[in-house]
Design a protein around this motif. Structure first.
Motif, PDB file in Angstrom:
ATOM      1  N   ASN A  33       1.134  -1.062  -0.302  1.00  0.00           N
ATOM      2  CA  ASN A  33      -0.391  -0.270  -0.022  1.00  0.00           C
ATOM      3  C   ASN A  33       0.737   1.670  -0.180  1.00  0.00           C
ATOM      4  O   ASN A  33       0.847   1.956  -0.364  1.00  0.00           O
ATOM      5  N   LYS A  58      -7.376  -0.952  -8.087  1.00  0.00           N
ATOM      6  CA  LYS A  58      -7.828  -1.731  -7.416  1.00  0.00           C
ATOM      7  C   LYS A  58      -6.866  -2.865  -8.564  1.00  0.00           C
ATOM      8  O   LYS A  58      -7.032  -3.678  -8.029  1.00  0.00           O
ATOM      9  N   PHE A  61      -4.854  -3.531  -5.484  1.00  0.00           N
ATOM     10  CA  PHE A  61      -6.274  -4.711  -4.419  1.00  0.00           C
ATOM     11  C   PHE A  61      -6.415  -5.559  -5.069  1.00  0.00           C
ATOM     12  O   PHE A  61      -6.057  -6.874  -3.985  1.00  0.00           O
ATOM     13  N   GLN A  65      -5.183  -9.274  -3.203  1.00  0.00           N
ATOM     14  CA  GLN A  65      -6.369 -10.428  -2.861  1.00  0.00           C
ATOM     15  C   GLN A  65      -5.667 -11.964  -3.540  1.00  0.00           C
ATOM     16  O   GLN A  65      -6.107 -12.872  -2.986  1.00  0.00           O
TER      17      GLN A  65
END
Length: 137
Positions: A33, A58, A61, A65
């Motif tokens: 991050n 995105k 992210f 994930q």
């Protein structure tokens, strides 16, 4: 930019492994991050649109994930397995069975042997089989 973050992240992980340090998924997320926000700020001052910055964030992210989280989930399963191995029977086998159920749910391990899944998830399947074989049935 995402490729650069991936490269820096893997370099960081190599250093962590080489030095024998333990890091959590949260530590990894913080590392990624921080780099992502730095790139997003650079994008903002480089006159990139909000949509471009949003799409970049995105993608970061999704990377966390889809690729980072499973690595740490697997490390956690390995640590749990090592702890369970110290338990006396029958508690050890009961806990190993619970760990298998958790792995099936967390990694979407199919009930029937699936060669495509196995090939795509070699490390997960290897640990799952090791856990399964360690049970006293």
């Amino acid at each position: 930019m995402l490729e650069q973050i991936k490269k820096e992240f893997h370099k960081w992980l190599d250093t962590i492994d080489r030095e024998g340090l333990n890091v959590s998924f949260d530590d990894a997320g913080d590392f990624i991050n921080a780099h992502a926000v730095s790139f997003a700020i650079d994008m903002h001052f480089g006159n990139k649109s909000a949509e471009e910055i949003g799409a970049f964030m995105k993608s970061v992210f999704d990377y966390v994930q889809d690729e980072v989280h499973p690595v740490f989930e697997l490390k956690q399963c390995r640590a749990i397995f090592n702890n369970i191995q110290q338990l006396p029977e029958p508690r050890r086998t009961i806990q190993l069975s619970k760990l298998m159920s958790d792995m099936e749910r967390n990694f979407s391990i199919p009930m029937l042997n699936n060669e495509v899944f196995n090939a795509a998830n070699v490390e997960v399947v290897s640990l799952y089989r090791e856990v399964s074989n360690a049970r006293d049935l």
